[in-house]
Structures are given as structure tokens and as C-alpha cells.
Design a protein around this motif. Structure first.
Motif, PDB file in Angstrom:
ATOM      1  N   CYS A   1       0.607  -1.133  -0.158  1.00  0.00           N
ATOM      2  CA  CYS A   1      -0.108   0.003  -0.036  1.00  0.00           C
ATOM      3  C   CYS A   1       1.030   1.376   0.000  1.00  0.00           C
TER       4      CYS A   1
ATOM      5  N   HIS B   1      -2.077   7.583   4.284  1.00  0.00           N
ATOM      6  CA  HIS B   1      -1.866   6.101   4.126  1.00  0.00           C
ATOM      7  C   HIS B   1      -2.889   5.444   3.199  1.00  0.00           C
ATOM      8  N   THR B   2      -2.817   4.724   2.416  1.00  0.00           N
ATOM      9  CA  THR B   2      -3.636   3.844   1.620  1.00  0.00           C
ATOM     10  C   THR B   2      -3.480   2.165   2.397  1.00  0.00           C
ATOM     11  N   ARG B   3      -4.178   1.605   2.796  1.00  0.00           N
ATOM     12  CA  ARG B   3      -3.991   0.339   3.619  1.00  0.00           C
ATOM     13  C   ARG B   3      -4.511  -0.716   2.816  1.00  0.00           C
ATOM     14  N   TRP B   4      -3.479  -1.796   2.765  1.00  0.00           N
ATOM     15  CA  TRP B   4      -3.820  -3.322   2.394  1.00  0.00           C
ATOM     16  C   TRP B   4      -3.898  -4.275   3.787  1.00  0.00           C
ATOM     17  N   ALA B   5      -5.025  -4.349   4.371  1.00  0.00           N
ATOM     18  CA  ALA B   5      -4.955  -4.958   5.586  1.00  0.00           C
ATOM     19  C   ALA B   5      -4.158  -6.212   5.756  1.00  0.00           C
ATOM     20  N   THR B   6      -3.381  -6.410   6.752  1.00  0.00           N
ATOM     21  CA  THR B   6      -2.941  -7.585   6.925  1.00  0.00           C
ATOM     22  C   THR B   6      -3.126  -8.275   8.238  1.00  0.00           C
ATOM     23  N   HIS B   7      -3.624  -7.285   9.258  1.00  0.00           N
ATOM     24  CA  HIS B   7      -4.000  -7.849  10.704  1.00  0.00           C
ATOM     25  C   HIS B   7      -4.887  -6.841  10.933  1.00  0.00           C
TER      26      HIS B   7
ATOM     27  N   HIS C   1      -5.194   3.390   8.814  1.00  0.00           N
ATOM     28  CA  HIS C   1      -4.217   4.292   9.563  1.00  0.00           C
ATOM     29  C   HIS C   1      -4.678   5.953   9.140  1.00  0.00           C
TER      30      HIS C   1
ATOM     31  N   HIS D   1       1.799   3.334   8.337  1.00  0.00           N
ATOM     32  CA  HIS D   1       2.879   1.851   8.363  1.00  0.00           C
ATOM     33  C   HIS D   1       2.496   1.083   7.167  1.00  0.00           C
ATOM     34  N   ASN D   2       3.273   0.698   6.391  1.00  0.00           N
ATOM     35  CA  ASN D   2       3.559  -0.211   5.465  1.00  0.00           C
ATOM     36  C   ASN D   2       4.055  -1.575   5.959  1.00  0.00           C
ATOM     37  N   GLY D   3       3.358  -2.555   5.855  1.00  0.00           N
ATOM     38  CA  GLY D   3       4.393  -4.013   6.170  1.00  0.00           C
ATOM     39  C   GLY D   3       3.724  -4.708   7.364  1.00  0.00           C
ATOM     40  N   ILE D   4       4.607  -5.330   8.152  1.00  0.00           N
ATOM     41  CA  ILE D   4       3.886  -6.190   9.270  1.00  0.00           C
ATOM     42  C   ILE D   4       4.941  -6.197  10.354  1.00  0.00           C
TER      43      ILE D   4
ATOM     44  N   THR E   1      -4.958  -3.877  14.703  1.00  0.00           N
ATOM     45  CA  THR E   1      -3.965  -4.057  13.778  1.00  0.00           C
ATOM     46  C   THR E   1      -2.363  -4.118  14.365  1.00  0.00           C
ATOM     47  N   ASP E   2      -1.598  -4.825  13.712  1.00  0.00           N
ATOM     48  CA  ASP E   2      -0.424  -4.753  14.046  1.00  0.00           C
ATOM     49  C   ASP E   2       0.269  -3.353  14.378  1.00  0.00           C
ATOM     50  N   THR E   3      -0.096  -2.629  13.692  1.00  0.00           N
ATOM     51  CA  THR E   3       0.528  -1.177  13.448  1.00  0.00           C
ATOM     52  C   THR E   3       0.378  -0.389  14.828  1.00  0.00           C
TER      53      THR E   3
HETATM   54  N1  GLU Z   1       0.048  -4.463   8.791  1.00  0.00           N
HETATM   55  C1  GLU Z   1      -0.851  -2.987   8.593  1.00  0.00           C
HETATM   56  C2  GLU Z   1      -2.200  -3.271   9.022  1.00  0.00           C
HETATM   57  O1  GLU Z   1      -2.786  -4.125   8.779  1.00  0.00           O
HETATM   58  C3  GLU Z   1      -0.427  -2.251   7.370  1.00  0.00           C
HETATM   59  C4  GLU Z   1      -0.689  -3.170   6.317  1.00  0.00           C
HETATM   60  C5  GLU Z   1      -0.296  -2.078   5.022  1.00  0.00           C
HETATM   61  O2  GLU Z   1       0.841  -2.323   4.559  1.00  0.00           O
HETATM   62  O3  GLU Z   1      -1.088  -1.691   4.463  1.00  0.00           O
HETATM   63  O4  GLU Z   1      -2.773  -2.484   9.192  1.00  0.00           O
END
Ligand code: GLU
Length: 230
Positions: free
Chosen positions: A2, A71-77, A86, A97-100, A122-124
Motif C-alpha cells: 500500500c 496512508h492507503t491500507r492493504w489490511a494484513t492484521h 491508518h 505503516h506499510n508492512g507487518i 492492527t499490528d501497527t
Molecule cells: N499491517 C498493517 C495493517 O494491517 C499495515 C498493512 C499495510 O501495509 O497497508 O494495518
């Protein structure tokens, strides 16, 4: 993957943040948000779905401020809801935050034991609370971020704003890319140069593990050990 943008601007930034996020749409996302500082106070708007939903929200509830992160989010958690979008904030800090963050569970449990109140799945969000806890022990924003980065495992690009600090933005990267854009009395952060193209053509990429302290007139980059780098 994202998108992240940050602008230390000379005029209102909310519209520019949305424009920059639109340039990152190609990466895919499920929700979006921005935070700005206006007279030292953090405020944010977030929305599920496309950036247009966030833009519509901002028309109804505008955000003032000459400094902001988006931020544009691609949900992982956590689900792709507004609450999980975000930026994540406390009374002291806003973060995108981008990532995990791989070790977020253990960090979250400890923070909750110490009294932190979480508003998302979220993990963030642990990152916002860790920085806040360090600042409450008297650390400066930069020292609080440095101490927090040492506790994180995983992949991240991060951008931070701080309550009361209208001329300060901090970014960090490990695994996920992050670029610095140099303007004329303005500074920018972005996931890639495409996001920053309308604002500047002077860009440098942070190296893995590096973090950066930005003001409108200065850029100070540090490595994982806190050593100043060129
Ligand atoms: N891990 C974070 C979340 O799920 C960030 C995902 C992302 O890179 O957009 O919110």
C-alpha cells in the motif's frame, strides 16, 4: 503493498496528501486515512474503501494544517474497517505503516498490562503506543522512535507526526521502501518517487534500516545503530 505519504508543507496539506495517495492507487488498497497537525493538535480522517470516500469525508469535515501524513491500507492484521485504517494515534503521536510488525502480539500484551488502550485490531497500533510510552518517560520524539524501532521485528515503512511539533516528521524503513523528497522550504516522504513527482524531482531513498528526522529545512538520516549517515 500500500502507500505512505508525508508532507511538511508551506500551505494546507490535506488536498496534496489525497493527490499523492491517488498516485499510489496502483498498488491496491482497501481503506485510507490522513492526519494533520493544526496549531499543534493532531486530527485525522479515515474511510473504508476508495480514496473518493475519504475525499468526500474531507469535504464535509475538512482538516487544516501545514503538516500531515497519509496512508492507503492493504489490511494484513484486522479487517478493512475505518477503525483499523491508518493513521493510528495516541495523545502524543500519529503513525502510518506499510508492512507487518511480526512481534506485535507480545508487544501489545505488555502495553495493555501497562495501561495502553487500543482502538484497533492492527499490528501497527503497537508502534504508536510504544513511541508514546517512551515519550512519557521523557524521551524526545527522535529518541522515542529510535528506542521503538529497536523493539520491532518484521517489515515496515513508517511515518510519524507528534503533538505540538508543527515542524517535525520522522520516517523509518526496514524491508519496505521509503523515499525523501526535497522541496523549497518543504519536505516530503513517500513510498516511492511517483507519489512525490508533483512536488519535487529531488528524491533520495532511505537504505534498509535507516530512519530520518525531517523539518522543513533539514534532513538528518541515521542507521540502525543511531549513527548519522549521508
Ligand atoms: N499491517 C498493517 C495493517 O494491517 C499495515 C498493512 C499495510 O501495509 O497497508 O494495518
Amino acid at each position: 503493498m500500500c502507500g505512505i505519504v508525508g508532507i511538511l508543507g508551506s500551505g494546507p496539506v490535506a488536498g496534496h496528501l489525497i493527490d499523492a495517495l491517488k498516485r499510489l492507487e496502483y498498488r491496491g488498497y482497501d481503506s485510507a486515512g490522513i492526519a494533520t497537525l493544526d496549531h499543534g493538535q493532531l486530527a485525522r480522517r479515515r474511510a473504508e474503501g476508495k480514496l473518493q470516500a475519504l475525499a468526500t469525508r474531507l469535504e464535509k469535515e475538512p482538516l487544516a494544517g501545514k503538516i500531515g501524513i497519509g496512508h492507503t491500507r492493504w489490511a494484513t492484521h484486522g479487517r478493512p474497517t475505518e477503525n483499523n485504517a491508518h493513521p493510528h494515534t495516541t495523545d502524543r503521536v500519529a503513525v502510518v505503516h506499510n508492512g507487518i510488525i511480526e512481534n506485535f502480539r507480545a508487544l501489545r500484551e505488555k502495553l495493555i498490562k501497562d495501561g495502553a488502550k487500543f482502538g484497533s485490531e492492527t499490528d501497527t497500533e503497537v508502534v504508536a503506543h510504544l513511541v508514546t510510552a517512551e515519550m512519557k518517560q521523557g524521551k524526545s520524539p527522535a529518541d522515542a522512535v529510535a528506542a521503538t524501532l529497536k523493539q520491532l521485528r518484521g517489515a515496515f515503512a513508517l511515518a510519524f507526526l507528534f503533538t505540538g511539533e508543527d515542524d517535525l516528521m520522522i520516517g523509518a524503513r526496514k524491508g519496505s521502501p521509503l523515499a525523501i523528497g526535497y522541496g523549497n522550504g518543504e519536505m516530503f516522504l513517500g513510498s516511492d518517487a511517483i507519489a512525490l513527482a508533483p512536488f519535487t524531482d529531488t528524491i533520495s531513498y532511505l537504505e534498509d534500516g535507516d530512519w530520518v528526522v525531517l523539518t522543513r529545512k533539514s534532513v538528518a538520516i541515521y542507521d540502525e545503530q543511531g549513527k548519522s549517515v549521508e
